[in-house]
Design an enzyme around this catalytic site. Structure first.
Site, PDB file in Angstrom:
ATOM      1  N   LYS A 168       4.313  -8.031  12.024  1.00 26.57           N
ATOM      2  CA  LYS A 168       3.488  -8.316  10.885  1.00 26.57           C
ATOM      3  C   LYS A 168       3.881  -9.596  10.201  1.00 26.57           C
ATOM      4  O   LYS A 168       5.069  -9.719  10.006  1.00 26.57           O
ATOM      5  CB  LYS A 168       3.766  -7.083   9.794  1.00 26.57           C
ATOM      6  CG  LYS A 168       3.009  -7.139   8.386  1.00 26.57           C
ATOM      7  CD  LYS A 168       3.346  -6.162   7.469  1.00 26.57           C
ATOM      8  CE  LYS A 168       2.556  -6.213   6.245  1.00 26.57           C
ATOM      9  NZ  LYS A 168       2.655  -4.937   5.257  1.00 26.57           N
ATOM     10  N   ARG A 227      -1.570   3.589  13.666  1.00 28.56           N
ATOM     11  CA  ARG A 227      -0.552   3.636  14.706  1.00 28.56           C
ATOM     12  C   ARG A 227      -1.103   3.522  16.143  1.00 28.56           C
ATOM     13  O   ARG A 227      -1.750   4.273  16.147  1.00 28.56           O
ATOM     14  CB  ARG A 227       0.673   4.489  14.437  1.00 28.56           C
ATOM     15  CG  ARG A 227       1.296   4.352  12.882  1.00 28.56           C
ATOM     16  CD  ARG A 227       2.228   2.946  12.970  1.00 28.56           C
ATOM     17  NE  ARG A 227       3.009   3.350  11.833  1.00 28.56           N
ATOM     18  CZ  ARG A 227       2.700   2.374  10.649  1.00 28.56           C
ATOM     19  NH1 ARG A 227       1.359   1.746  10.678  1.00 28.56           N
ATOM     20  NH2 ARG A 227       3.405   2.323   9.417  1.00 28.56           N
ATOM     21  N   ARG A 238       0.978  -1.246   0.066  1.00 32.52           N
ATOM     22  CA  ARG A 238       0.026   0.036   0.120  1.00 32.52           C
ATOM     23  C   ARG A 238       1.040   1.226   0.009  1.00 32.52           C
ATOM     24  O   ARG A 238       1.948   1.197   0.398  1.00 32.52           O
ATOM     25  CB  ARG A 238      -0.988   0.106   1.073  1.00 32.52           C
ATOM     26  CG  ARG A 238      -2.103  -0.852   1.165  1.00 32.52           C
ATOM     27  CD  ARG A 238      -2.929  -0.947   2.482  1.00 32.52           C
ATOM     28  NE  ARG A 238      -3.444   0.654   2.673  1.00 32.52           N
ATOM     29  CZ  ARG A 238      -3.075   1.282   3.623  1.00 32.52           C
ATOM     30  NH1 ARG A 238      -2.328   0.973   4.504  1.00 32.52           N
ATOM     31  NH2 ARG A 238      -4.090   2.253   3.555  1.00 32.52           N
TER      32      ARG A 238
END
Length: 275
Positions: free
Chosen positions: A132, A268, A67
């Site tokens: 992640k 975040r 992205r």
């Protein structure tokens, strides 16, 4: 730019059909050695005209995209990267919640393979214990004279190189680490993901994201936590209270609940530090 390179995956493709079992005929699958981007490359292929889900698996991408123009790094033997093209049914609610549906499919597949602590970060990341482990890139496709479609690009970390650094990511993890240095082979992982993806896309087409919202909420990585939304003209802070029935992020702010729709925001945790 190196060309795409087909490889005779004489072992992987039959094994994948076996792993998919009764669902094998629901997919049209091609497997390449290398290409620039599986999302872009998929659109150059001759696609089936039936209702099968076209899938392009790539061993190594040299220009994979994430992205907001970020690079998606893939590693030889250490990643699973593929793209699928979903023809958007005229009666569906459209692509608004599609990245969340794909994330949920990934989460369920990883859980079925024994990965614990899987969480979802709106709108397109899969986390395990804060690191992640997988990402999703949705790209809409306008096709003249045909129904609109969306390309669903997925990258999963199987076994990252030691001391790897991925730009823009504070923490990363992989399946091998989460399973005690035991990663499933790519065929088993791909079959698990595709099975979940096809099933959830069918649900999404028939009943919209509302039918899947509860399952996504259960895995929301930032549920009831203070967060900061970056990427707009001004940063927005508030308490993450989940997503609505369209897949939009809901943020409780001093001015009331805000609905975040833009696909280029960055989520975040709010530590109080400047953006």
């Amino acid at each position: 730019m190196p060309p795409s390179t087909p490889v005779n995956h004489a072992v992987e493709l039959p094994a994948l059909r076996d792993a998919l079992g009764a669902h094998a005929d629901a997919f049209s699958i091609e497997w390449l050695d290398t290409c620039a981007s599986s999302n872009s490359e998929l659109l150059t292929r001759k696609l089936p005209e039936d209702d099968r889900l076209p899938v392009l698996v790539v061993d190594r991408q040299f220009a994979g995209r994430g992205r907001r123009g970020r690079e998606w790094q893939s590693f030889d033997g250490g990643s699973l990267t593929f793209s699928a093209l979903w023809r958007i049914p005229p009666t569906s609610s459209g692509p608004a919640g599609l990245s969340l549906v794909a994330g949920l499919a990934l989460a369920r597949a990883l859980e079925d393979l024994g990965v614990a602590g899987v969480q979802l970060k709106w709108p397109n990341d899969v986390l395990v214990h804060g690191g992640k482990i997988a990402g999703i890139l949705i790209e809409l496709v306008a096709r003249q004279g045909r129904a609109a479609a969306a390309v669903i690009g997925i990258g999963v970390n199987l076994r990252l190189p030691p001391d790897v650094h991925i730009a823009g990511q504070a923490a990363v993890t992989d399946i091998a680490r989460e399973l005690g240095d035991q990663a499933p082979d790519r065929v088993a992982l791909l079959a698990a993901i595709l099975g979940q993806l096809r099933s959830l896309l069918d649900t999404y087409a028939a009943a919209g994201f509302a039918a899947l919202r509860g399952a996504w909420q259960q895995r929301n990585a930032f549920a009831d936590l203070p967060v900061r939304i970056c990427g707009e003209a001004e940063a927005t802070t508030g308490i993450c209270i989940g997503v609505d029935e369209d897949g939009a992020l809901l943020l409780r702010t001093d001015g009331g609940v805000r609905r975040i729709l833009a696909g280029d925001v960055s989520l975040r945790p709010d530590t109080g530090a400047p953006v």
